[in-house]
Scaffold this motif. Structure first.
Motif, PDB file in Angstrom:
ATOM      1  N   PRO A  79      -0.534  68.403 -71.440  1.00  0.00           N
ATOM      2  CA  PRO A  79      -1.385  69.571 -71.121  1.00  0.00           C
ATOM      3  C   PRO A  79      -2.740  69.317 -70.321  1.00  0.00           C
ATOM      4  CG  PRO A  79      -0.571  68.785 -73.560  1.00  0.00           C
ATOM      5  CD  PRO A  79       0.379  68.273 -72.435  1.00  0.00           C
ATOM      6  N   GLY A 121      -6.001  71.836 -69.717  1.00  0.00           N
ATOM      7  CA  GLY A 121      -6.202  72.174 -71.011  1.00  0.00           C
ATOM      8  C   GLY A 121      -7.466  71.067 -72.100  1.00  0.00           C
ATOM      9  N   PRO A 122      -6.444  71.021 -72.820  1.00  0.00           N
ATOM     10  CA  PRO A 122      -6.344  69.771 -73.419  1.00  0.00           C
ATOM     11  C   PRO A 122      -7.327  68.955 -73.404  1.00  0.00           C
ATOM     12  CG  PRO A 122      -4.121  70.847 -74.299  1.00  0.00           C
ATOM     13  CD  PRO A 122      -4.778  71.115 -73.168  1.00  0.00           C
ATOM     14  N   TYR A 156       3.983  66.156 -75.642  1.00  0.00           N
ATOM     15  CA  TYR A 156       4.729  66.901 -76.429  1.00  0.00           C
ATOM     16  C   TYR A 156       5.166  66.235 -77.733  1.00  0.00           C
ATOM     17  CZ  TYR A 156       2.809  70.265 -73.623  1.00  0.00           C
ATOM     18  OH  TYR A 156       1.632  71.386 -73.231  1.00  0.00           O
ATOM     19  N   LEU A 198       0.845  79.360 -65.567  1.00  0.00           N
ATOM     20  CA  LEU A 198       1.893  79.773 -66.186  1.00  0.00           C
ATOM     21  C   LEU A 198       2.772  80.733 -66.605  1.00  0.00           C
ATOM     22  CD1 LEU A 198       2.239  76.968 -68.811  1.00  0.00           C
ATOM     23  CD2 LEU A 198       3.164  76.009 -66.650  1.00  0.00           C
ATOM     24  N   SER A 208       6.850  79.517 -70.569  1.00  0.00           N
ATOM     25  CA  SER A 208       7.505  78.239 -70.438  1.00  0.00           C
ATOM     26  C   SER A 208       7.872  76.680 -71.660  1.00  0.00           C
ATOM     27  CB  SER A 208       6.327  77.468 -69.574  1.00  0.00           C
ATOM     28  OG  SER A 208       5.074  76.746 -69.840  1.00  0.00           O
ATOM     29  N   LEU A 209       7.391  77.351 -72.727  1.00  0.00           N
ATOM     30  CA  LEU A 209       7.665  75.879 -74.343  1.00  0.00           C
ATOM     31  C   LEU A 209       8.873  76.703 -74.450  1.00  0.00           C
ATOM     32  CD1 LEU A 209       4.745  74.063 -74.950  1.00  0.00           C
ATOM     33  CD2 LEU A 209       6.365  73.148 -73.683  1.00  0.00           C
ATOM     34  N   SER A 234      -6.390  77.632 -68.940  1.00  0.00           N
ATOM     35  CA  SER A 234      -5.237  76.372 -69.211  1.00  0.00           C
ATOM     36  C   SER A 234      -3.866  77.214 -68.945  1.00  0.00           C
ATOM     37  CB  SER A 234      -5.653  75.658 -70.062  1.00  0.00           C
ATOM     38  OG  SER A 234      -4.637  74.863 -71.053  1.00  0.00           O
ATOM     39  N   SER A 262      -1.097  75.521 -70.509  1.00  0.00           N
ATOM     40  CA  SER A 262      -0.917  74.042 -72.018  1.00  0.00           C
ATOM     41  C   SER A 262      -1.486  74.836 -72.274  1.00  0.00           C
ATOM     42  CB  SER A 262      -1.459  73.233 -71.167  1.00  0.00           C
ATOM     43  OG  SER A 262      -2.264  72.671 -71.210  1.00  0.00           O
ATOM     44  N   PHE A 263      -2.833  75.685 -72.524  1.00  0.00           N
ATOM     45  CA  PHE A 263      -3.308  76.115 -73.822  1.00  0.00           C
ATOM     46  C   PHE A 263      -2.603  77.343 -74.381  1.00  0.00           C
ATOM     47  CE2 PHE A 263      -6.445  78.979 -75.962  1.00  0.00           C
ATOM     48  CZ  PHE A 263      -7.108  78.280 -76.975  1.00  0.00           C
ATOM     49  N   ASP A 323       0.233  77.702 -73.805  1.00  0.00           N
ATOM     50  CA  ASP A 323       1.871  77.517 -74.169  1.00  0.00           C
ATOM     51  C   ASP A 323       1.753  77.125 -75.508  1.00  0.00           C
ATOM     52  OD1 ASP A 323       4.094  77.328 -72.607  1.00  0.00           O
ATOM     53  OD2 ASP A 323       3.263  75.062 -71.603  1.00  0.00           O
ATOM     54  N   ILE A 324       0.715  75.617 -75.805  1.00  0.00           N
ATOM     55  CA  ILE A 324       0.605  75.237 -76.995  1.00  0.00           C
ATOM     56  C   ILE A 324       0.550  75.965 -78.128  1.00  0.00           C
ATOM     57  CG2 ILE A 324      -0.101  73.440 -78.482  1.00  0.00           C
ATOM     58  CD1 ILE A 324      -1.026  72.122 -76.140  1.00  0.00           C
ATOM     59  N   LYS A 347       2.876  78.284 -78.521  1.00  0.00           N
ATOM     60  CA  LYS A 347       4.772  78.034 -79.258  1.00  0.00           C
ATOM     61  C   LYS A 347       4.186  77.401 -80.594  1.00  0.00           C
ATOM     62  CE  LYS A 347       8.402  75.479 -78.959  1.00  0.00           C
ATOM     63  NZ  LYS A 347       9.629  75.726 -78.870  1.00  0.00           N
TER      64      LYS A 347
END
Lengths: 458, 458
Positions: free
Chosen positions: A310, A312-313, A388, B137, B149-150, B165, B167-168, B170-171, B174
């Motif tokens: 990921p 961003g993190p 992940y 995303l 996406s996740l 971000s 992934s931010f 996304d996480i 999720k």
């Protein structure tokens, strides 16, 4: 073994290496503390166990005695669980029996005031016997089959705990063993009528079986001695310490908890910071820090590489690292070239942080190659990986950790349920794992700071 | 619905409420992003889905088209996954087709430079179409079956996310859905060639379906507008924000990540702190904070009661609370009397923190009675509970939470495996749960601080 620094340690040996133990106030009764301790000793496989119970002939199938003086043969250590009003009498009987160590689990000695407590200590010392407690959970020493109340594992290791809070030691040993940490000794000191936390800190400092020390302190009755001992101990091994009761309200709570004199904030701050102690401020931080010290070497410098799926993190983690005093250096052209051969160009980055982006979802094995590459870079001292998780990732990490001599920490992101298995596997296999990149960064920063201290010290 | 503050929001509607979606670059190929998106849309049960693939007649069993212009009927939203060099052409085809929203997932528009990107935006705008991305995303909107996406849950709720971000977002979606949070909308803005994070922040601020906003920012191209919008939005709902790229090294990483101009630290600090934003600094903190805001009322003041089984962590938690600006008041004589009737005297304390000690191991149900007692005290505004978890404890909490109108937070202590189930159960049933008391304290402190801000504001 030669003492690493002077001190009289033999008096404390009976607490850790008893051949025989009496549990005064052992019980069959469900929900009784006397039963809890009996069960733990039986689970631990301790052999010469003598339940003392004024009414029953047997406790959990083990022959019981009315008084400790009725026990045939010697008793090295006594755990006292009787009501406060009976503790003094039991202490007297213990010394008559020749017991050399008494752990008073009961919250008080005598129902009111401190007279009976003082008398108990006087009687014990006169007989060459020492007292731990009251208001404590006692001693955990897996090597000698001494159990602890939440039932941690009984495999001996080299992490020691000294704690003025029973539950701190309890939780640390329980969670630690579940996550692959093995302990040498843990001491819950309670209200310290005789032996103090500082005595055990000194003992663990001198103990060849103990490599890392965790400490929970609320206060001390002898700041001068604590200062001296803590400096001696941090010279030879890392001390990860949580000082509680640092605010006025916390001090009041400490007094009500263990009767500690928690002292003035700035004196404690000066003492602890000056002594090179690794300071933590919660149970989670203590464990986080422990995981890094437990399995990782000290870094040669403070330059960190961040590898992330990921993106961003990873950016946020750069901020965290910099704020913690770590360096996040750029990568050399050669490294970037090598990285470009491993990872696809779609939305990735071969800078530091290395952003693996989608490539990790599609090919989690890519982590292994990238870690290996960065860990072999001369200008990188440690590696932080954000992922992940998942089977391929875990396999890749498990492979690279065997070949790297630089500290590594892994942050797993995802719902607790789905990463709990990977988290445990990594920790049990010598890789410090965290549920957030910021915590992984903090743990590596602690290692780096201690490495500087260790360097200066030698 | 009347707009809560002025703004042109209808242009963004196609991103959240499309009737039909084309995935340009959809694919059958294993490990391809084009397959991942197709799978997610099919899982989500989105109906009018048109895969666009220059070679295949079908993708995952759905009729495919060579070009978006071949699709019969209208297309509201297009997701673009083709290589960078083809994006501009696809954008042109989309506008020819009358598409009103384009999400460019691809990392770039054109292989080099910004010319094709500028041209794509010009073409789109001329046709009354807006663009999200590139390097993102896309959009999650469970109400309209738009997946992420996740693969988070597809039940609609009232938490919105705007993030630079992917992934931010996304996480958060999720992990959040796994822990009982339901989302209204999430936007991954990527490199913001046309629409910016601030546009979506404004949209979410005005969105009646969104009650709480989570935001991840790296930078902005218009600080003045961000300042204005953020102040407007925090007036009507809480904004929990992580600003990344706050250090020089973090700024460099942000540029490499999303091309953001992360800006000068003190300007950002001033802007965010002045606007009443709730600032967090990691994914874990964002989630911790969210759990409290998601299910708990705002406290009437900052006076906290701490109820604990383990004593040591309770003392440390007092320090944490005080350092966070909370008050840990003493209890009234009447409360202490009432507590004495519930909990045994052995090693416990009826002060604040209430130390339940062993009584919780022997009778975990005791928590329920004590929480109920303290939550009904006039001089207590919120309650923090520390526990080892377990069936009885969970039942007790589940009972009391229905009757309390004061914020409650629970910290569970123990090995991850053994508390993961309780953790999830609590969160899914409206009780914010934490793996450390310090984090529970922090979350309640955020609520208390926001309550003051909300009070002043109205």
């Amino acid at each position: 073994m030669r003492a690493r620094f002077p001190g009289n340690f033999s008096q404390l040996d009976p607490f850790f290496k008893p051949n025989s133990v009496a549990i005064v106030g052992a019980s069959d009764g469900k929900g009784k503390v006397g039963r809890l301790f009996m069960e733990r000793f039986l689970e631990a496989g301790f052999q010469k166990l003598y339940p003392i119970n004024t009414r029953e002939a047997e406790v959990l199938g083990i022959s019981a005695y009315k008084k400790i003086t009725d026990v045939p043969g010697t008793v090295d250590l006594a755990l006292v669980l009787v009501p406060p009003k009976s503790v003094l009498d039991v202490v007297k009987e213990c010394t008559a029996k020749g017991v050399k160590g008494i752990v008073v689990v009961t919250a008080k000695i005598g129902e009111e005031g401190v007279e009976q407590e003082h008398e108990a200590v006087r009687v014990a010392r006169e007989a060459g016997c020492r007292v731990v407690g009251p208001n404590c959970l006692g001693i955990y020493c897996p090597e000698f089959r001494l159990p602890f109340s939440l039932g941690p594992g009984m495999e001996a290791g080299d992490v020691g705990i000294v704690s003025q809070s029973g539950s701190f030691a309890d939780i640390l040993t329980k969670v630690g063993t579940a996550h692959g940490v093995k302990f040498s000794k843990a001491i819950s000191c309670g209200n310290e009528c005789d032996l103090h936390a500082v005595d055990f800190l000194e003992y663990l400092g001198n103990d060849p079986e103990t490599r890392i020390i965790l400490a929970y302190f609320e206060g001390t009755k002898d700041g001068h001695r604590l200062n001296q001992v803590i400096r001696e101990v941090t010279r030879v091994k890392p001390v990860i310490l949580w000082k509680c009761g640092i605010t006025p309200e916390g001090r009041r709570a400490a007094t009500s908890h263990t009767g500690s004199l928690a002292g003035v904030r700035r004196i404690w701050e000066g003492l602890l910071n000056g002594a090179g102690v690794i300071r933590v401020h919660s149970i989670e931080e203590t464990l986080d820090c422990l995981y890094a010290f437990n399995s990782q070497p000290l870094p040669k410098g403070r330059r960190i590489a961040i590898i992330s799926g990921p993106g961003g993190p990873a950016v946020g983690t750069v901020d965290t690292c910099v704020n913690l005093g770590l360096e996040v250096p750029g990568l050399t052209m050669a490294t970037k070239e090598a990285l470009r051969k491993i990872i696809p160009s779609f939305g990735t980055s071969v800078e530091n942080p290395v952003d693996l982006s989608f490539s990790t979802i599609l090919n989690p094995g890519v982590y292994g190659e990238v870690i290996q590459l960065l860990a072999s870079e001369e200008h990188i001292d440690m590696v932080l990986v954000i992922s992940y998780g998942g089977e391929h990732f875990i396999k890749a990490i498990d492979r690279v950790r065997r070949y790297s001599n630089k500290p590594l920490a892994v942050s797993l992101l995802g719902p607790l349920e789905s990463i709990a298995g990977d988290f445990k596997f990594l920790l049990q296999n010598g890789v410090p794992a965290y549920l957030d990149p910021a915590r992984a960064a903090k743990s590596l920063a602690w290692l780096a700071r201690y490495a500087v201290f260790a360097e200066v010290r030698t």
